[in-house]
Design an enzyme around this catalytic site. Structure first.
Site, PDB file in Angstrom:
ATOM      1  N   SER A 167       0.815  -1.220   0.000  1.00 26.30           N
ATOM      2  CA  SER A 167       0.000   0.000   0.000  1.00 26.30           C
ATOM      3  C   SER A 167       0.846   1.265   0.000  1.00 26.30           C
ATOM      4  CB  SER A 167      -0.939   0.006   1.208  1.00 26.30           C
ATOM      5  OG  SER A 167      -0.202   0.004   2.426  1.00 26.30           O
ATOM      6  N   ASP A 191       4.937  11.904   9.515  1.00 25.15           N
ATOM      7  CA  ASP A 191       3.505  11.975   9.237  1.00 25.15           C
ATOM      8  C   ASP A 191       2.665  12.146  10.492  1.00 25.15           C
ATOM      9  OD1 ASP A 191       3.806   9.527  10.418  1.00 25.15           O
ATOM     10  OD2 ASP A 191       3.161   8.344   8.695  1.00 25.15           O
ATOM     11  N   CYS A 225      -3.056  10.572   6.984  1.00 28.23           N
ATOM     12  CA  CYS A 225      -2.967  10.124   5.593  1.00 28.23           C
ATOM     13  C   CYS A 225      -3.771   8.847   5.383  1.00 28.23           C
ATOM     14  CB  CYS A 225      -1.505   9.903   5.229  1.00 28.23           C
ATOM     15  SG  CYS A 225      -1.224   9.030   3.684  1.00 28.23           S
ATOM     16  N   CYS A 233     -16.604   0.589  11.203  1.00 28.77           N
ATOM     17  CA  CYS A 233     -15.809   1.520  10.403  1.00 28.77           C
ATOM     18  C   CYS A 233     -14.529   0.807   9.992  1.00 28.77           C
ATOM     19  CB  CYS A 233     -15.511   2.808  11.177  1.00 28.77           C
ATOM     20  SG  CYS A 233     -14.443   2.564  12.611  1.00 28.77           S
TER      21      CYS A 233
END
Length: 425
Positions: free
Chosen positions: A75, A136, A194, A378
Site C-alpha cells: 500500500s 507523518d 494520511c 468503520c
C-alpha cells in the site's frame, strides 16, 4: 605540461555527474563542493522522504541519514517511489538506502531502523548539518523541531494530504521555529491522518522535491530564497502555488525564545496525546464495554441469527464504495447526527423490530437472542465508537427495542480474524 588546471577537489567523475548543476547560476564549483561535503538527516523514508532522498543523493550530498522504523508494504508503493515490490516486508530505511546506492554510489548513506524518540533524537541529529522532517504525525514534528533548536540545526518541514501540500523552513537565519507558529498541539480529534484522508503520489512528490530544493539552497548559501518565515502551499487540484508570510520568531517561544522553558527533550507522546506513528497499535476503547462486540462475536451472531440485525457502516462513501460487508447501510459519521440520518436509522430499526415481532407468535416471552442488534462498523474501530455514543443519545427514546454495539477493530479486524480476502487499504 599540465593537461588541465582546476583549483578545487572535485574529481572528474563528479564533474561529469554533477555537470548540469555546476553550470547553474548560484551553484558553481563552490556550491557543489558544499553539497559534497555536507550531511543531511531525513526523518521518514515514506511519501515525502523518498523524493527528498532521491533528489539529494542525485545532487551529490556527501552523507544522507535515513530514519524510519517501519517496513515496506504494498500500500506504500503508489506514493513512496524509493521502494520496490521486492522490498515488501523489509525496513524502509534499508530499502531506500539500496535505491539511493544504485542511483549514486559516490555518496554515503546511514540508516537508522528505529523510532525517532526523545531518547534517540539528539544522538542522531548531532552528526548532521540539516534535518528534513518527512514524518507523518504531530508528536514527531514537535520532537524534531525541539531537537533542531537545541542543536542549532536548520529544519526543512513538509506535509501533504489529499490534493494539497505545504513546506517551510524552521530555525534558519533568525526565522521562527515550529513552536513559534504552533505553541500547543492541536486536539487529537482534529488531525486527519494520511491513512484516513488519503493522499496522491504526485502531491508528496512535489512537496518532497521542494524540500530537497530548500536543502540545496541552504547548503549553497542562497539565503534570500529560502522559505524561512514563509509557507509555500500547493493545491494540486487547482494547480495553484501560493506563498504566504507566517509569524516570525517569537521572543516568548518556549524553545527558541528569550527565556525558553524547554531546555531538553520531553515526552512528546504525552505532550501531543498521540503516538510517533499514525499506525501504532490498536484503537483504544473509548465506550462502555456493554457497547462493544468483537469481530469474532459479531461473526458468530450473524451466523446464528442473520436476519435480525442492522449493520451501519459509518465510513465516508468513497471508502464504502471500495468494499463493504453484506447488507451494510452506509451512513457516514459526518452525517450520522443529522436529522435526516437519524430518521433513516429510526425507520430501519422500526422495520426490523416489526419484522421480528411478526416472526414471534408470543413476543412478550420471546428469547433474548431474538432481540434486534444494531451494529456500527468503520475501518479500524475508531469512528464507530463516536457513532455509537451519538446514537446511544439520539435514539434513547426507544433504546429498549434493540442492542447497540460498535464492532471493535472494525474492518481491519475482520480481515485479520475472519476473512483475509476482505480488501484492506
Amino acid at each position: 605540461m599540465e593537461k588541465y588546471i582546476k583549483e578545487h577537489t572535485l574529481k572528474p567523475n563528479e564533474i561529469e555527474r554533477y555537470g548540469r548543476q555546476l553550470i547553474t547560476p548560484d551553484i558553481g564549483v563552490s556550491g557543489q563542493m558544499s553539497l559534497c561535503n555536507s550531511s543531511v538527516l531525513i526523518i521518514g523514508a515514506g511519501g515525502l522522504g523518498c523524493p527528498v532522498a532521491l533528489y539529494l543523493s542525485s545532487a551529490g550530498i556527501g552523507t544522507l541519514g535515513l530514519v524510519d522504523y517501519d517496513t515496506v508494504e504494498i500500500s506504500n508503493l503508489h506514493r513512496q517511489i524509493g521502494h520496490r515490490e521486492s522490498s515488501k516486508g523489509i525496513s524502509k530505511a534499508v530499502s531506500l538506502s539500496k535505491t539511493i546506492s544504485e542511483l549514486n554510489s559516490l555518496i554515503k548513506v546511514n540508516t537508522y531502523e528505529t523510532t525517532f524518540t526523545s531518547e534517540t533524537a539528539m544522538e542522531i541529529i548531532k552528526n548532521y548539518d540539516i534535518v528534513v522532517d518527512a514524518s507523518d504525525n504531530v508528536a514527531t514534528r514537535y520532537l524534531v523541531n525541539d531537537a533542531c533548536v537545541l542543536t542549532g540545526k536548520p529544519l526543512v518541514s513538509g506535509s501533504a494530504l489529499k490534493w494539497e501540500g505545504q513546506i517551510t523552513c524552521y530555525n534558519y537565519n533568525n526565522g521562527p521555529c515550529y513552536r513559534c507558529i504552533f505553541p500547543t498541539p492541536p486536539p487529537v480529534e482534529t488531525v486527519t491522518k494520511c491513512s484516513d484522508g488519503g493522499v496522491l503520489g504526485p502531491i508528496v512528490g512535489v512537496i518532497g522535491s521542494l524540500q530537497a530544493l530548500e536543502v540545496i539552497k541552504i547548503l549553497t548559501n542562497n539565503k534570500e530564497g529560502v522559505l524561512s518565515g514563509r509557507l509555500l502551499i500547493y493545491d494540486g487540484m487547482s494547480a495553484v502555488f501560493r506563498t504566504v508570510r507566517i509569524r516570525g520568531k517569537q521572543s516568548g517561544c518556549n524553545v527558541c525564545g528569550d527565556k525558553p522553558t524547554v531546555t531538553q527533550l520531553i515526552d512528546y507522546t504525552q505532550f501531543c496525546q498521540s503516538n510517533y506513528s499514525e499506525s501504532a497499535g490498536k484503537v483504544d476503547d473509548r465506550v462502555d464495554k456493554t457497547l462493544i462486540i468483537t469481530v469474532e462475536q459479531f461473526n458468530q451472531s450473524i451466523k446464528n441469527n442473520n436476519n435480525n440485525h442492522l449493520l451501519i457502516d459509518v465510513r465516508p462513501k468513497i471508502q464504502f464504495d471500495i468494499c463493504s460487508l453484506p447488507n451494510s447501510n452506509n451512513i457516514p459519521i459526518e452525517e450520522i447526527d443529522k436529522k435526516e440520518s437519524i430518521e433513516i436509522i429510526e425507520k430501519l430499526i422500526k422495520e426490523k423490530v416489526e419484522n421480528n415481532n411478526n416472526n414471534n407468535n408470543n413476543n412478550e416471552n420471546r428469547d433474548a437472542s431474538d432481540e434486534l442488534s444494531v451494529y456500527l462498523v468503520c475501518r479500524r474501530g475508531n469512528k464507530s465508537q463516536d457513532a455509537v455514543k451519538i446514537l446511544d443519545e439520539k435514539l434513547k427514546e426507544f433504546r429498549d427495542k434493540f442492542k447497540l454495539l460498535h464492532i471493535k477493530d472494525g474492518l481491519l479486524g475482520w480481515n485479520e480474524s475472519i476473512d483475509d480476502s476482505f480488501p484492506i487499504y
